[in-house]
Design a protein around this motif. Sequence first.
Motif, PDB file in Angstrom:
ATOM      1  N   GLN A  23     -23.726 -28.600  -7.138  1.00 53.91           N
ATOM      2  CA  GLN A  23     -24.670 -27.511  -7.389  1.00 53.91           C
ATOM      3  C   GLN A  23     -25.934 -27.711  -6.561  1.00 53.91           C
ATOM      4  O   GLN A  23     -26.613 -28.737  -6.671  1.00 53.91           O
ATOM      5  N   PRO A  24     -26.255 -26.732  -5.708  1.00 52.49           N
ATOM      6  CA  PRO A  24     -27.441 -26.840  -4.862  1.00 52.49           C
ATOM      7  C   PRO A  24     -28.731 -26.934  -5.679  1.00 52.49           C
ATOM      8  O   PRO A  24     -28.855 -26.303  -6.721  1.00 52.49           O
ATOM      9  N   GLN A  25     -29.658 -27.725  -5.205  1.00 57.47           N
ATOM     10  CA  GLN A  25     -31.013 -27.786  -5.745  1.00 57.47           C
ATOM     11  C   GLN A  25     -31.928 -27.210  -4.673  1.00 57.47           C
ATOM     12  O   GLN A  25     -31.844 -27.598  -3.511  1.00 57.47           O
ATOM     13  N   ASP A  58     -34.789 -30.046 -19.281  1.00 56.52           N
ATOM     14  CA  ASP A  58     -33.515 -29.597 -19.850  1.00 56.52           C
ATOM     15  C   ASP A  58     -33.396 -28.082 -19.841  1.00 56.52           C
ATOM     16  O   ASP A  58     -34.359 -27.356 -20.064  1.00 56.52           O
ATOM     17  N   ARG A  59     -32.173 -27.623 -19.633  1.00 54.46           N
ATOM     18  CA  ARG A  59     -31.982 -26.187 -19.485  1.00 54.46           C
ATOM     19  C   ARG A  59     -32.173 -25.422 -20.783  1.00 54.46           C
ATOM     20  O   ARG A  59     -32.397 -24.213 -20.764  1.00 54.46           O
ATOM     21  N   ALA A 115     -36.365 -28.202 -12.508  1.00 54.99           N
ATOM     22  CA  ALA A 115     -35.910 -27.458 -13.686  1.00 54.99           C
ATOM     23  C   ALA A 115     -34.449 -27.095 -13.506  1.00 54.99           C
ATOM     24  O   ALA A 115     -34.043 -26.656 -12.430  1.00 54.99           O
ATOM     25  N   GLU A 116     -33.661 -27.304 -14.548  1.00 53.70           N
ATOM     26  CA  GLU A 116     -32.243 -26.927 -14.463  1.00 53.70           C
ATOM     27  C   GLU A 116     -31.977 -25.708 -15.330  1.00 53.70           C
ATOM     28  O   GLU A 116     -32.748 -25.383 -16.223  1.00 53.70           O
ATOM     29  N   GLN A 150     -32.729 -25.670 -10.063  1.00 54.51           N
ATOM     30  CA  GLN A 150     -31.271 -25.707  -9.983  1.00 54.51           C
ATOM     31  C   GLN A 150     -30.783 -24.729 -11.032  1.00 54.51           C
ATOM     32  O   GLN A 150     -31.253 -24.767 -12.164  1.00 54.51           O
ATOM     33  N   GLY A 151     -29.887 -23.824 -10.673  1.00 48.66           N
ATOM     34  CA  GLY A 151     -29.402 -22.896 -11.689  1.00 48.66           C
ATOM     35  C   GLY A 151     -28.633 -21.739 -11.081  1.00 48.66           C
ATOM     36  O   GLY A 151     -28.638 -21.539  -9.874  1.00 48.66           O
ATOM     37  N   PHE A 152     -27.999 -20.988 -11.983  1.00 49.09           N
ATOM     38  CA  PHE A 152     -27.127 -19.903 -11.554  1.00 49.09           C
ATOM     39  C   PHE A 152     -27.886 -18.824 -10.785  1.00 49.09           C
ATOM     40  O   PHE A 152     -27.293 -18.053 -10.048  1.00 49.09           O
TER      41      PHE A 152
END
Length: 285
Positions: free
Chosen positions: A45-47, A202-203, A235-236, A256-258
């Motif tokens: 997963q890309p950051q 945390d997400r 932040a995720e 990082q996230g969708f």
Amino acid sequence: RMKDDGKNNYNVFKPNPDGGGIERLTLENSIRKALQLGEFELHYQPQVDVLTGEVIGTEALVRWNHPTLGLLPPAKFIPIAEETGLIVSLGEWVLRTACLQHQVWREKGFAPMRVSVNLSSRQFSKHDLIERIEEILRETRIDPRYLELEITESMTMNVDGAIEVLGKLKELGMQLCIDDFGTGYSNLYYLKLFSIDRLKIDRSFVRDIMTDTTDADIVATIIAMAHKLGIGVIAEGVEDRDQLDFLHSHSCHEVQGFYYHRPLPAAQFERLLRKRGAMKTNSQR
Ligand code: C2E
Ligand code: MG
Ligand code: MG
Ligand code: MG
């Protein structure tokens, strides 16, 4: 208040309540076999750096490409792997594979990129952890500066000799990130003492940033504290523009996230890097 976002739900394989029995034994055996047969794979997963839009790192996340059940997420097998101790072998496979992948991308001419690997508490408490990691560093010849290990707050609190272990990991040149930050109990003094490089918010906090003022306050406080201590912060679970804007306005620049990308198979991640490289050349024209 502990947040629960259902991370530990596993519904394909339900272990019996007594922790024993056929199902569990079967699953344990099939995990062992899957390791031998090479059925596990890593997604990346890309950051992203919000300021530049650049991919600055990637988190390696394990999946089980099960012959009949399809691609299984970690929640379906990590808990059993933890319980049975198989997580130690699986974790080593993950670390070696992520390091080798990093090297392959380097050899293909991509700018070297930080790769983050999750460490389980079971791995962390093994007496030979440092030796095993040293061996993988030697074997893969990765420059350890680009390798980040993700640990959790509870791991630093519960393991005897955690200070020594973390100190040795730092001596080997790796980066340390506290994953799921904010959900456990932290001794903040340890952050400095352990030379933690980065906090990952945390997400579950990020999810409710726009609707829950407590979560918004917690996130803002973690970011401010990280800046004050000179520690990185990421932040995720960033899924939408509002969350991104909130983080940006509080000076959290790594996300990082969708909203940006889901975890991608290695080939797709590489395609993304190529596309971005091409974009760079275009914009220079
Ligand atoms: P984690 O380390 O906190 O990883 C982040 C998880 O959040 C990943 O789930 C990722 O796919 C998910 N995620 C990322 N962005 C978003 C988003 O915008 N929205 C939502 N809803 N989710 C997002 P995944 O891959 O299912 O992994 C779950 C957990 O399994 C990980 O949480 C980690 O604790 C564990 N895990 C994964 N790979 C490994 C591994 O190789 N070793 C160990 N020990 N644990 C692993
Ligand atoms: Mg993680
Ligand atoms: Mg996390
Ligand atoms: Mg986690």
